[in-house]
Design a protein around this motif. Sequence first.
Motif, PDB file in Angstrom:
ATOM      1  N   ARG A   1       3.362 -13.945   0.065  1.00 32.30           N
ATOM      2  CA  ARG A   1       2.478 -14.073  -1.091  1.00 32.30           C
ATOM      3  C   ARG A   1       1.298 -13.125  -1.019  1.00 32.30           C
ATOM      4  O   ARG A   1       0.314 -13.322  -1.711  1.00 32.30           O
ATOM      5  CB  ARG A   1       1.977 -15.504  -1.200  1.00 32.30           C
ATOM      6  CG  ARG A   1       3.087 -16.451  -1.560  1.00 32.30           C
ATOM      7  CD  ARG A   1       2.563 -17.566  -2.346  1.00 32.30           C
ATOM      8  NE  ARG A   1       3.679 -18.412  -2.750  1.00 32.30           N
ATOM      9  CZ  ARG A   1       3.541 -19.638  -3.130  1.00 32.30           C
ATOM     10  NH1 ARG A   1       2.367 -20.198  -3.146  1.00 32.30           N
ATOM     11  NH2 ARG A   1       4.583 -20.339  -3.505  1.00 32.30           N
ATOM     12  N   LYS A   2       1.399 -12.128  -0.189  1.00 28.58           N
ATOM     13  CA  LYS A   2       0.292 -11.195  -0.065  1.00 28.58           C
ATOM     14  C   LYS A   2       0.182 -10.387  -1.349  1.00 28.58           C
ATOM     15  O   LYS A   2       1.159  -9.829  -1.837  1.00 28.58           O
ATOM     16  CB  LYS A   2       0.509 -10.263   1.118  1.00 28.58           C
ATOM     17  CG  LYS A   2      -0.649  -9.331   1.344  1.00 28.58           C
ATOM     18  CD  LYS A   2      -0.487  -8.540   2.602  1.00 28.58           C
ATOM     19  CE  LYS A   2      -1.707  -7.656   2.788  1.00 28.58           C
ATOM     20  NZ  LYS A   2      -1.579  -6.807   3.939  1.00 28.58           N
ATOM     21  N   GLY A   3      -0.985 -10.351  -1.887  1.00 29.62           N
ATOM     22  CA  GLY A   3      -1.221  -9.587  -3.101  1.00 29.62           C
ATOM     23  C   GLY A   3      -1.833  -8.241  -2.778  1.00 29.62           C
ATOM     24  O   GLY A   3      -2.231  -7.965  -1.652  1.00 29.62           O
TER      25      GLY A   3
ATOM     26  N   LEU B   1       4.744   6.794  -2.715  1.00 28.28           N
ATOM     27  CA  LEU B   1       3.793   5.843  -3.290  1.00 28.28           C
ATOM     28  C   LEU B   1       4.385   4.437  -3.353  1.00 28.28           C
ATOM     29  O   LEU B   1       3.683   3.454  -3.083  1.00 28.28           O
ATOM     30  CB  LEU B   1       3.354   6.312  -4.684  1.00 28.28           C
ATOM     31  CG  LEU B   1       2.227   5.521  -5.335  1.00 28.28           C
ATOM     32  CD1 LEU B   1       0.964   5.521  -4.472  1.00 28.28           C
ATOM     33  CD2 LEU B   1       1.925   6.085  -6.720  1.00 28.28           C
ATOM     34  N   LEU B   2       5.667   4.327  -3.680  1.00 32.24           N
ATOM     35  CA  LEU B   2       6.313   3.014  -3.669  1.00 32.24           C
ATOM     36  C   LEU B   2       6.316   2.437  -2.250  1.00 32.24           C
ATOM     37  O   LEU B   2       6.039   1.255  -2.058  1.00 32.24           O
ATOM     38  CB  LEU B   2       7.739   3.105  -4.216  1.00 32.24           C
ATOM     39  CG  LEU B   2       8.532   1.802  -4.221  1.00 32.24           C
ATOM     40  CD1 LEU B   2       7.824   0.721  -5.033  1.00 32.24           C
ATOM     41  CD2 LEU B   2       9.942   2.055  -4.764  1.00 32.24           C
ATOM     42  N   ASP B   3       6.594   3.270  -1.279  1.00 30.01           N
ATOM     43  CA  ASP B   3       6.550   2.839   0.117  1.00 30.01           C
ATOM     44  C   ASP B   3       5.156   2.310   0.458  1.00 30.01           C
ATOM     45  O   ASP B   3       5.009   1.246   1.073  1.00 30.01           O
ATOM     46  CB  ASP B   3       6.924   4.013   1.024  1.00 30.01           C
ATOM     47  CG  ASP B   3       6.958   3.637   2.490  1.00 30.01           C
ATOM     48  OD1 ASP B   3       7.774   2.785   2.862  1.00 30.01           O
ATOM     49  OD2 ASP B   3       6.151   4.204   3.254  1.00 30.01           O
TER      50      ASP B   3
ATOM     51  N   GLN C   1       3.920  -1.530   1.404  1.00 29.60           N
ATOM     52  CA  GLN C   1       3.162  -1.781   2.626  1.00 29.60           C
ATOM     53  C   GLN C   1       1.913  -2.601   2.297  1.00 29.60           C
ATOM     54  O   GLN C   1       1.561  -3.529   3.026  1.00 29.60           O
ATOM     55  CB  GLN C   1       2.773  -0.472   3.301  1.00 29.60           C
ATOM     56  CG  GLN C   1       2.046  -0.676   4.606  1.00 29.60           C
ATOM     57  CD  GLN C   1       1.791   0.619   5.341  1.00 29.60           C
ATOM     58  OE1 GLN C   1       2.307   1.662   4.976  1.00 29.60           O
ATOM     59  NE2 GLN C   1       0.991   0.550   6.375  1.00 29.60           N
ATOM     60  N   LEU C   2       1.267  -2.283   1.177  1.00 32.71           N
ATOM     61  CA  LEU C   2       0.096  -3.055   0.758  1.00 32.71           C
ATOM     62  C   LEU C   2       0.458  -4.513   0.480  1.00 32.71           C
ATOM     63  O   LEU C   2      -0.374  -5.409   0.661  1.00 32.71           O
ATOM     64  CB  LEU C   2      -0.541  -2.435  -0.489  1.00 32.71           C
ATOM     65  CG  LEU C   2      -1.196  -1.071  -0.312  1.00 32.71           C
ATOM     66  CD1 LEU C   2      -1.620  -0.509  -1.657  1.00 32.71           C
ATOM     67  CD2 LEU C   2      -2.389  -1.161   0.639  1.00 32.71           C
TER      68      LEU C   2
ATOM     69  N   THR D   1      14.187  -0.520   4.334  1.00 32.77           N
ATOM     70  CA  THR D   1      13.983  -1.867   4.870  1.00 32.77           C
ATOM     71  C   THR D   1      13.071  -2.671   3.951  1.00 32.77           C
ATOM     72  O   THR D   1      13.319  -3.851   3.679  1.00 32.77           O
ATOM     73  CB  THR D   1      13.371  -1.789   6.283  1.00 32.77           C
ATOM     74  OG1 THR D   1      14.256  -1.042   7.117  1.00 32.77           O
ATOM     75  CG2 THR D   1      13.136  -3.157   6.871  1.00 32.77           C
ATOM     76  N   LYS D   2      12.021  -2.032   3.475  1.00 36.40           N
ATOM     77  CA  LYS D   2      11.084  -2.726   2.574  1.00 36.40           C
ATOM     78  C   LYS D   2      11.775  -3.141   1.279  1.00 36.40           C
ATOM     79  O   LYS D   2      11.536  -4.238   0.770  1.00 36.40           O
ATOM     80  CB  LYS D   2       9.880  -1.833   2.269  1.00 36.40           C
ATOM     81  CG  LYS D   2       8.964  -1.634   3.454  1.00 36.40           C
ATOM     82  CD  LYS D   2       7.874  -0.632   3.131  1.00 36.40           C
ATOM     83  CE  LYS D   2       7.048  -0.320   4.361  1.00 36.40           C
ATOM     84  NZ  LYS D   2       6.145   0.805   4.163  1.00 36.40           N
ATOM     85  N   LEU D   3      12.613  -2.257   0.725  1.00 40.07           N
ATOM     86  CA  LEU D   3      13.329  -2.611  -0.504  1.00 40.07           C
ATOM     87  C   LEU D   3      14.259  -3.799  -0.274  1.00 40.07           C
ATOM     88  O   LEU D   3      14.372  -4.676  -1.131  1.00 40.07           O
ATOM     89  CB  LEU D   3      14.126  -1.415  -1.037  1.00 40.07           C
ATOM     90  CG  LEU D   3      13.323  -0.313  -1.715  1.00 40.07           C
ATOM     91  CD1 LEU D   3      14.221   0.882  -2.033  1.00 40.07           C
ATOM     92  CD2 LEU D   3      12.634  -0.815  -2.966  1.00 40.07           C
TER      93      LEU D   3
END
Length: 135
Positions: free
Chosen positions: A28-30, A62-64, A68-69, A78-80
Amino acid sequence: MKFFLTFVAIFVAVDIAIVAYVMVRRFRKGISEKDIVDVQGMWKSIIREKDMRHAILEADKLLDHALQLKGYRGNLGTKLKKANRLFGANINRNWSAHKVRNNIAHQMNFEGDEKVYRSSMLAFKEAFRDLGIFS
């Protein structure tokens, strides 16, 4: 015996609370308002880019950064995978745009047509919308 059972119950309750806290924090990190404004500014710079190949490389980075944010770790692939639920039906378009980026970065003289570039940039923009960066 009663003391031991009480101790075990407290230990289990604390463990469950810690796991729940970590899961909530992780998923839930915004993104802060400042970071949203920063990403929007970087996006504006990217879409002004004349070289579409360079624009796609930068949009992918930028998507990466945006993921990360949001608290996701690893490379963009991996993030996707981990953020799959955030993108819903758009996830396949995000993967396609990332694959175009990989082709640009790794294939000698890769030349996609304008339709491929436009569709990739649109996929990146939709990904940022899904992340709450654009409304």
